[in-house]
Design a protein around this motif. Structure first.
Motif, PDB file in Angstrom:
ATOM      1  N   VAL A   1     -28.055 -58.324  17.270  1.00 15.00           N
ATOM      2  CA  VAL A   1     -27.967 -59.551  18.068  1.00 15.00           C
ATOM      3  C   VAL A   1     -27.201 -60.583  17.259  1.00 15.00           C
ATOM      4  CG1 VAL A   1     -29.252 -61.364  19.257  1.00 15.00           C
ATOM      5  CG2 VAL A   1     -30.183 -59.033  19.155  1.00 15.00           C
TER       6      VAL A   1
ATOM      7  N   TYR B   1     -37.022 -59.597  16.476  1.00 17.34           N
ATOM      8  CA  TYR B   1     -35.572 -59.399  16.489  1.00 17.34           C
ATOM      9  C   TYR B   1     -34.957 -59.970  15.215  1.00 17.34           C
ATOM     10  CZ  TYR B   1     -35.898 -57.885  21.346  1.00 17.34           C
ATOM     11  OH  TYR B   1     -36.211 -57.199  22.484  1.00 17.34           O
TER      12      TYR B   1
ATOM     13  N   LEU C   1     -33.116 -60.590  25.651  1.00 16.73           N
ATOM     14  CA  LEU C   1     -33.131 -59.508  24.664  1.00 16.73           C
ATOM     15  C   LEU C   1     -34.072 -58.386  25.098  1.00 16.73           C
ATOM     16  CD1 LEU C   1     -33.195 -61.458  21.266  1.00 16.73           C
ATOM     17  CD2 LEU C   1     -31.229 -60.551  22.505  1.00 16.73           C
TER      18      LEU C   1
END
Length: 549
Positions: free
Chosen positions: A46, A82, A193
Motif C-alpha cells: 500500500v 497494514y 484496503l
C-alpha cells in the motif's frame, strides 16, 4: 489512542485489543484479526502519495510542511495491520523548485513526477493520493495518469478538499482515478484496503464516488464524519521523515523553533463562511479531542523526538474556553516546557485576558486571528460571524501579554465595493501601528466547495478548466504578484494587486517604525538564533541560508 507500534521488517502488527474506531453507528466493529488475516494485511503493498506544491513564478511561498493527513491515514491503517509507505514529493524534495514546462508561469516545489514515480513500488495494490488543493489538480491529474502507467493493476484512490468538492469533475477529468474519497479518509481508506484485499466490489462503498463501467457518476452517500476522534490512532511518522523538515528549517505559519511538530486538537468548524470549503469537507460538526489524550501525545513527541514546539494545524483551534483553560492548566501542572502556536487562525470569542495570559504562560507565543474584513457590510456578505470590537480587544491583549500576533485579511470579494475594501486595508495599517506583528492581505479566489464558488459557477461567472484551477495558486503567491486572479465586480486585477503590494509593504514598514525593537529581534533571529518569530523572519532566514550555501 496511543500510536501503533512500528514493526520491524517482516514483523506483523496485531491490534492488541485496543478499541476499534467506527465511522458511522451502522458500521459493525471489526472482529479481531486471525493470524492469516494479519499476515495477509502485512504483506499487501500500500502506497500513500503526496505530490509537489504548485506555485506561481512570483511566489516566495514557505508552504512546505509535513503531510499530517497522510500520517493520520497511515497510522490508522497500521493500527489494523497494514504497512502503508508514505512517499511525499515535498518532504523528499525540499528546496527543489523547477519550472513546469507544461504549465508556463508555474513551478513545482518537490520531487519531479519522474522522480516521484521511481519511488512508488510497481507491485502496489492500492495507491492513495492526497489531493488537497484545487490549484494543484492539473499536476495531480498528470501524476495519477503516470501512476496508472507505472502500476497498471493498482486501485488508485484520491481524497482531500479538492476531491471532496469536485469528485465528478476529477473522475471525468482523470480516467486513471478509480475512486474518490469524500471527507475524512482514515476509516474509509481502511475499508477500501479491506475490500481490495478480499477482492470485493467498491461500487457500494459508503462515503465514496466513482464512474461505473458505463461512465455513470455514482456517489454512494454524502460526506461522513468520524464520531469518536479520541479513538483515531496518532499520526504515523516514518523514520527520518520529520528530520528532513527540521534540517531544512521548515515550519508552519511562520514561527520556527528548530524541531516543530504538527498537532491537531480538533476537527471541523461550526461556522459557514461563504468563502470557505469547510462545510463541504467537514460539515459543520466541530469536535475537540480529550485534553488528557492530547497531552499524552505531546509527551510522546517530547520523549521520542525531543521536539521544541507544537504547531496546531486545526481549522479552528479555540472555540470552547473551558477546554483551553483545562489544557493550559494541565500543561503547567505536568511541567510541559515547550513552545506552541496557533498559526492557521482561530476564533476570538474565548480569547479574554484570562485565556491569553494562560496561553502565554504555557509557552504559546504565536496566535493568528482572521477577521478577513474590517467592514461589517462585507462581513455580512461573506457570512463571517465575528465581532470586530471583541477581536480587536483579543489581538491587542495578546500583544500586551507578550504574544506574537498576526491578522489575516482578504480583499476582492465579489460584491465588495472599493470603499469597503479600503476600510479593511486602513484597518490593517492601524493594527500594525498598534503592535500586531504581521498583517497579511490576500486576494479572494472562489475555491471549489465554497458557497461563493457554487454561486459563481451557477451564474457561469467562472469556467472550470486547467487555467482557472492553476490561477487559484494566487493564494500561494507572493504579494509581488500585481495581477492576481479575481472575480470582483468593482475592482480589476491590477488595482487589487497594487493595493495588496502597497498595503502589505506599508504594514511591514509601519510595524518596524512604530516598534523599532523588532529590528534587533529580526536581525538576531535571522543571523544568530535558531528560531523565527514571524512568517517574514522565516522567509528571510531561508533566503539568507540559501545565499550562505
Amino acid at each position: 489512542m496511543k500510536p501503533s507500534p512500528t514493526p520491524e521488517a517482516g514483523q506483523i502488527h496485531e491490534s492488541e485489543g485496543e478499541p476499534i474506531h467506527t465511522q458511522r453507528a451502522a458500521l459493525v466493529t471489526t472482529a479481531p484479526m486471525t493470524p492469516e488475516e494479519a499476515a495477509d494485511r502485512a504483506k499487501m503493498v500500500v502506497t500513500l502519495v503526496r505530490g509537489p506544491i504548485v506555485l506561481s513564478e512570483t511566489s516566495i511561498n514557505n508552504a512546505a510542511t509535513p503531510a499530517i493527513g497522510l500520517a493520520y491515514i497511515a497510522g490508522y491503517a497500521r493500527h489494523f495491520g497494514y504497512r502503508p509507505e508514505i512517499i511525499d514529493a515535498i518532504g523528499l524534495g525540499l528546496n527543489q523548485i523547477v519550472p513546469l514546462e507544461r504549465y508556463p508561469g508555474y513551478m513545482s516545489h518537490g520531487l519531479t513526477l519522474n522522480e516521484l514515480l521511481s519511488r512508488i513500488p510497481k507491485e502496489s495494490r492500492v495507491v492513495g493520493i492526497n489531493a488537497m488543493f484545487s490549484g494543484e489538480w492539473p499536476l495531480y491529474r498528470d501524476l495519477i495518469d503516470a501512476v496508472r502507467q507505472h502500476c497498471p493493476q493498482a486501485v488508485i484512490v484520491a481524497g482531500g478538499e479538492h476531491i471532496t468538492a469536485m469528485a465528478e469533475y476529477s473522475l471525468r477529468d482523470c480516467r486513471s482515478l478509480d475512486l474518490a474519497v469524500l471527507g475524512e479518509g482514515e476509516h474509509l481508506f481502511y475499508e477500501i484496503l479491506e475490500r481490495v484485499r478480499r477482492k470485493e466490489s467498491l461500487l457500494d462503498m459508503p462515503g465514496t464516488a466513482l464512474l461505473d463501467e458505463g461512465s455513470r457518476f455514482i456517489q454512494t452517500s454524502s460526506v461522513t464524519r468520524i464520531r469518536d476522534i479520541d479513538n483515531i490512532p496518532w499520526p504515523y511518522w516514518p523514520e527520518g521523515y520529520l528530520q528532513r523538515f527540521w534540517d531544512a528549517e521548515r515550519s508552519y505559519g511562520g514561527q520556527y523553533t528548530g524541531r516543530d511538530m504538527p498537532l491537531m486538537i480538533s476537527r471541523g468548524c461550526p461556522f459557514q463562511c461563504a468563502f470557505c470549503s469547510n462545510p463541504n469537507m467537514w460539515t459543520t460538526r466541530y469536535t475537540l479531542r480529550d485534553v488528557d489524550e492530547v497531552l499524552e501525545e505531546i509527551h510522546h513527541y517530547i520523549k521520542t523526538w525531543q521536539i521544541t514546539s507544537v504547531q496546531l494545524y486545526d481549522l479552528t483551534a479555540i472555540i470552547k474556553k473551558s477546554w483551553v483553560v483545562e489544557f493550559c492548566t494541565k500543561m503547567l501542572e505536568q511541567g510541559i516546557d515547550i513552545k506552541w502556536s496557533i498559526p492557521s487562525g482561530t476564533r476570538c470569542e474565548s480569547l479574554d485576558r484570562e485565556v491569553l495570559t494562560l496561553l502565554k504562560k504555557t509557552g504559546c507565543d504565536f496566535i493568528c486571528l482572521a477577521p478577513e474584513s474590517a467592514s461589517q457590510v462585507t462581513l455580512d456578505q461573506v457570512r463571517k460571524r465575528v465581532n470586530l470590537d471583541h477581536l480587536n480587544d483579543a489581538i491587542l491583549t495578546a500583544r500586551d501579554v507578550g504574544m506574537i500576533s498576526r491578522l489575516n485579511l482578504i480583499i476582492g470579494f465579489p460584491d465588495e465595493s472599493r470603499k469597503e475594501m479600503w476600510r479593511t486595508l486602513l484597518y490593517g495599517l492601524r493594527m500594525a501601528a498598534k503592535g500586531v506583528d504581521e498583517v497579511l492581505v490576500g486576494v479572494f479566489s472562489p475555491y471549489p466547495g465554497s458557497e461563493f464558488f457554487n454561486r459563481l459557477l451557477a451564474k457561469k461567472k467562472i469556467i472550470i478548466d486547467d487555467a482557472y484551477l492553476l490561477r487559484l495558486n494566487a493564494l500561494n503567491s507572493a504579494f509581488t504578484d500585481l495581477k492576481p486572479f479575481t472575480v470582483s465586480k468593482h475592482i480589476d486585477r491590477l488595482e487589487l494587486g497594487i493595493y495588496r503590494f502597497f498595503f502589505m509593504s506599508m504594514g511591514i514598514v509601519i510595524g518596524y517604525l512604530f516598534h523599532p525593537s523588532r529590528i534587533v529581534r529580526t536581525i538576531r533571529n535571522i543571523y544568530f538564533n535558531n528560531r523565527a518569530e514571524t512568517a517574514l523572519e522565516q522567509r528571510l532566514r531561508i533566503l539568507v541560508r540559501k545565499k550562505q550555501r
